[in-house]
Each structure stands twice: as structure tokens, then as C-alpha cells.
Design a protein around this motif. Sequence first.
Motif, PDB file in Angstrom:
ATOM      1  N   GLY A 176     -16.233   3.512   7.536  1.00 14.60           N
ATOM      2  CA  GLY A 176     -15.096   2.792   7.742  1.00 14.60           C
ATOM      3  C   GLY A 176     -14.992   1.826   6.581  1.00 14.60           C
ATOM      4  N   PHE A 177     -14.113   0.815   6.677  1.00 17.32           N
ATOM      5  CA  PHE A 177     -13.832  -0.041   5.426  1.00 17.32           C
ATOM      6  C   PHE A 177     -13.369  -1.441   5.873  1.00 17.32           C
ATOM      7  N   VAL A 178     -13.856  -2.391   5.447  1.00 17.95           N
ATOM      8  CA  VAL A 178     -13.092  -3.912   5.881  1.00 17.95           C
ATOM      9  C   VAL A 178     -12.642  -4.572   4.606  1.00 17.95           C
ATOM     10  N   SER A 179     -11.194  -4.898   5.145  1.00 12.22           N
ATOM     11  CA  SER A 179     -10.469  -5.717   4.253  1.00 12.22           C
ATOM     12  C   SER A 179     -10.510  -7.085   4.740  1.00 12.22           C
ATOM     13  N   LEU A 180     -10.911  -8.089   3.728  1.00 10.34           N
ATOM     14  CA  LEU A 180     -10.997  -9.321   3.918  1.00 10.34           C
ATOM     15  C   LEU A 180      -9.795 -10.233   3.559  1.00 10.34           C
ATOM     16  N   VAL A 181      -8.836 -10.500   4.315  1.00  9.01           N
ATOM     17  CA  VAL A 181      -7.399 -10.732   3.893  1.00  9.01           C
ATOM     18  C   VAL A 181      -7.073 -12.273   4.150  1.00  9.01           C
ATOM     19  N   GLY A 182      -6.413 -12.994   3.202  1.00 15.47           N
ATOM     20  CA  GLY A 182      -5.904 -14.186   3.456  1.00 15.47           C
ATOM     21  C   GLY A 182      -4.676 -14.121   3.960  1.00 15.47           C
TER      22      GLY A 182
ATOM     23  N   ASP B 247       2.708 -19.192   7.969  1.00 13.70           N
ATOM     24  CA  ASP B 247       4.128 -18.370   7.877  1.00 13.70           C
ATOM     25  C   ASP B 247       4.114 -17.037   7.235  1.00 13.70           C
ATOM     26  N   ALA B 248       4.678 -15.996   7.530  1.00 11.03           N
ATOM     27  CA  ALA B 248       4.587 -14.786   7.366  1.00 11.03           C
ATOM     28  C   ALA B 248       5.373 -14.796   5.866  1.00 11.03           C
ATOM     29  N   ASP B 249       6.278 -15.815   5.284  1.00  7.95           N
ATOM     30  CA  ASP B 249       6.724 -15.781   3.969  1.00  7.95           C
ATOM     31  C   ASP B 249       5.697 -15.973   3.101  1.00  7.95           C
ATOM     32  N   HIS B 250       4.584 -16.287   3.387  1.00  2.77           N
ATOM     33  CA  HIS B 250       3.358 -16.895   2.240  1.00  2.77           C
ATOM     34  C   HIS B 250       2.278 -15.463   2.227  1.00  2.77           C
ATOM     35  N   LEU B 251       2.705 -14.341   3.064  1.00  2.65           N
ATOM     36  CA  LEU B 251       1.805 -13.371   2.790  1.00  2.65           C
ATOM     37  C   LEU B 251       2.025 -12.340   1.487  1.00  2.65           C
ATOM     38  N   THR B 252       1.033 -12.131   0.833  1.00  6.14           N
ATOM     39  CA  THR B 252       1.107 -11.428  -0.453  1.00  6.14           C
ATOM     40  C   THR B 252       1.199  -9.965   0.038  1.00  6.14           C
ATOM     41  N   LEU B 253       1.883  -9.175  -0.950  1.00  3.23           N
ATOM     42  CA  LEU B 253       2.204  -7.857  -0.622  1.00  3.23           C
ATOM     43  C   LEU B 253       1.003  -7.016  -0.580  1.00  3.23           C
ATOM     44  N   GLY B 254      -0.431  -7.476  -1.165  1.00  2.77           N
ATOM     45  CA  GLY B 254      -1.287  -6.880  -1.005  1.00  2.77           C
ATOM     46  C   GLY B 254      -1.661  -7.095   0.595  1.00  2.77           C
ATOM     47  N   ALA B 255      -1.863  -8.241   1.018  1.00  2.00           N
ATOM     48  CA  ALA B 255      -1.976  -8.423   2.502  1.00  2.00           C
ATOM     49  C   ALA B 255      -1.089  -7.737   3.606  1.00  2.00           C
TER      50      ALA B 255
ATOM     51  N   LEU C 228      -2.432  -5.151   6.366  1.00  2.00           N
ATOM     52  CA  LEU C 228      -1.908  -5.281   7.502  1.00  2.00           C
ATOM     53  C   LEU C 228      -1.299  -3.921   8.219  1.00  2.00           C
ATOM     54  N   GLN C 229      -0.542  -3.378   7.476  1.00  2.00           N
ATOM     55  CA  GLN C 229       0.187  -2.167   7.981  1.00  2.00           C
ATOM     56  C   GLN C 229      -0.571  -0.853   8.221  1.00  2.00           C
ATOM     57  N   LEU C 230      -1.766  -0.946   7.493  1.00  2.00           N
ATOM     58  CA  LEU C 230      -2.894   0.008   7.604  1.00  2.00           C
ATOM     59  C   LEU C 230      -4.166  -0.147   8.658  1.00  2.00           C
ATOM     60  N   ALA C 231      -3.949  -1.546   9.162  1.00  4.37           N
ATOM     61  CA  ALA C 231      -4.918  -1.826  10.027  1.00  4.37           C
ATOM     62  C   ALA C 231      -5.233  -0.884  11.221  1.00  4.37           C
ATOM     63  N   GLN C 232      -6.414  -0.740  11.400  1.00  6.48           N
ATOM     64  CA  GLN C 232      -6.724   0.009  12.617  1.00  6.48           C
ATOM     65  C   GLN C 232      -7.583  -0.829  13.803  1.00  6.48           C
ATOM     66  N   ALA C 233      -8.075  -1.972  13.061  1.00 11.99           N
ATOM     67  CA  ALA C 233      -8.679  -3.029  13.992  1.00 11.99           C
ATOM     68  C   ALA C 233      -8.520  -4.220  13.185  1.00 11.99           C
ATOM     69  N   LEU C 234      -7.937  -5.561  13.998  1.00  8.66           N
ATOM     70  CA  LEU C 234      -7.716  -6.552  13.139  1.00  8.66           C
ATOM     71  C   LEU C 234      -8.319  -7.643  14.024  1.00  8.66           C
TER      72      LEU C 234
ATOM     73  N   ASP D 110       4.106 -14.019  14.198  1.00  7.65           N
ATOM     74  CA  ASP D 110       5.107 -13.067  13.290  1.00  7.65           C
ATOM     75  C   ASP D 110       4.127 -12.147  12.551  1.00  7.65           C
ATOM     76  N   ILE D 111       2.879 -12.857  12.046  1.00  7.93           N
ATOM     77  CA  ILE D 111       2.011 -12.107  11.177  1.00  7.93           C
ATOM     78  C   ILE D 111       1.418 -10.990  11.897  1.00  7.93           C
ATOM     79  N   LEU D 112       0.732 -11.308  12.887  1.00  8.25           N
ATOM     80  CA  LEU D 112       0.072 -10.276  13.967  1.00  8.25           C
ATOM     81  C   LEU D 112       0.899  -9.172  14.191  1.00  8.25           C
ATOM     82  N   ALA D 113       2.222  -9.590  14.314  1.00  9.65           N
ATOM     83  CA  ALA D 113       3.369  -8.337  14.571  1.00  9.65           C
ATOM     84  C   ALA D 113       3.452  -7.368  13.454  1.00  9.65           C
ATOM     85  N   LEU D 114       2.989  -7.533  12.481  1.00  6.73           N
ATOM     86  CA  LEU D 114       3.155  -6.735  11.230  1.00  6.73           C
ATOM     87  C   LEU D 114       2.125  -5.573  11.377  1.00  6.73           C
ATOM     88  N   ALA D 115       1.126  -5.948  12.048  1.00  9.66           N
ATOM     89  CA  ALA D 115      -0.187  -4.772  12.362  1.00  9.66           C
ATOM     90  C   ALA D 115       0.593  -3.702  13.337  1.00  9.66           C
ATOM     91  N   PRO D 116       0.149  -2.299  13.199  1.00 12.30           N
ATOM     92  CA  PRO D 116       0.576  -1.333  13.895  1.00 12.30           C
ATOM     93  C   PRO D 116       0.393  -1.632  15.337  1.00 12.30           C
TER      94      PRO D 116
END
Length: 268
Positions: A5-11, A16-24, A28-34, A43-49
Motif C-alpha cells: 500500500g501507500f500513505v499520503s501525508l496531506v495538509g 475551510d475547503a477553499d484552502h486545500l491544494t490541488l494535490g491534497a 483525497l479523491q483517491l483515498a481508500q482509507a482516511l 466539507d473536506i471529509l466529504a471529498l473522499a470517496p
Amino acid sequence: MPPNGFVSLVGAGPGDADHLTLGALKALQLAQALLYDALVSEDILALAPQKCVKICVGKRGDRLSVSQDKTNELMVRLAKKGLHVVRLKGGDPSVFGRVEEERQYLDTHDIGHKTLPGVTAASAAAAQFSFPLTHRGEARSVTFLTGRTKDGAIDLRDESISDPMASLVFYMSSHNATHIEASLLRAGRSPQTPVVIIENAGRHSAQLRTGHLCNLAWLVCDASFDGPVLLGIGVAFAYARKLIAENLACVEVEAKHNSERLMATFGN
């Protein structure tokens, strides 16, 4: 995906979701575990699958929370199931985020990882309330300090805090405001040095109090903030504008109403 597997350590930024980077956002959209911090917004948590496993591992001061050791173990356990694990951290992982402890643990267990930066609370507050962290001719440096150490103490050395042209930003330090005030005055800082006290920096619910170093402890006590608090001390903070966040909120509400009216008029 690697066998382990793989771990992304994400800021996640300050909330506010407006402050997320595109990388973040992509992570999130590719996360299988959060595994997420307590201050990460819904609002940010809702961006995960929708099928993503979501576990809160946040820490809030002296409140009951998941230990760092437990968080480390969870990351490895989930990654060894072959999952893409996103460790979602408030603010920027590299600013008081324990990110190196987690990277070392992942290295020890042969788990691949990458780190994605986030907007730290001080930067979000500076933008939200329109003050600089450095300013030509007045504030030539900025230092981030934490008030939450393992033994609960803050070691403020005079040579690091006495420079009147240094901006100081204290994270997680409101409970030590009396000690901070006394230490800075003892180090030679002027009692009239501007200070800001900001709760929930970067969020729509952010609140700002302004004053001077000589009444910092009183201001913190009087505010009785319950959310995360930043203390800013230095001449740069004299530029803070209280109405910026309120005006922005009004603009956003008006824009939303205008959009709704247009949709009602032309939507059909």
C-alpha cells in the motif's frame, strides 16, 4: 499500488475547503482509507470517496484523543492491506504536525509515502484579516512557536524573542498567555507591542481580538475562546483589519443569493 500500500501525508489547511491544494484534493479523491485530525471540516471529509474508510485520530489539547503510537499503527496496518491511506492533517504537516515521527515509522515498516503541504494557520489568518507576517522596514522575520510541548512548558530564550523587528506566532499557546506576556516583557519587548488573538483562523467562524503585549493575558482570558487559537505578537500585527472576514462573508452570502435568483429566473 505497491504490495504494502501507500500513505499520503496531506495538509488539509486550517479547515475551510477553499484552502486545500490541488494535490491534497487529488489525494483525497483517491483515498481508500482516511485518518483525519479532529479539526478537519465535514466539507473536506466529504471529498473522499463514499466507500473510503474514515477514522478520526485527532488530538485536541488535553481532551481524550487517539495517541500518536496508535495513529502510527493504524497507518501501517491499513497500508499493509494494500490500501492508499491518506493521513489528513490540519494546517501544514511540517508545522507542528508530527510528520517526521510518522515518516520514520512508515520507513521502519517499509511503507512508501509522500508528503503534500497545506496552508498553515498563520498564513490563513494573515490573509483573512489582511495583516503581513513580515513587512519591509518593520518586521524582517517571522518565527512560529508552539505552546504545547511534552512537559507543558515553553522555553523562551531572550535572544530569540527580544528583537522588536521579529514577528512571533504562537500555536496552541493560549493557556500559556500569562507566561508568554511576562517572558516577552522581561526580554525587553515594549508593553505597547501590537498583538492579535485569533480563533479558528481560516474558517468562516474566525474571530479576532487585538491589543497590546501588556494586556495579552487579560485579552486571552476575556475572549474565552474554545476553538484553536493563534497568538501573534509584533509590529506587523498592527495592520490587522477586523472587518475583512465579516465583509467577505457578506459578499459570499450576497453572491449565493444572486446565483439562486438567477437560477430561479432563467433555470427553466
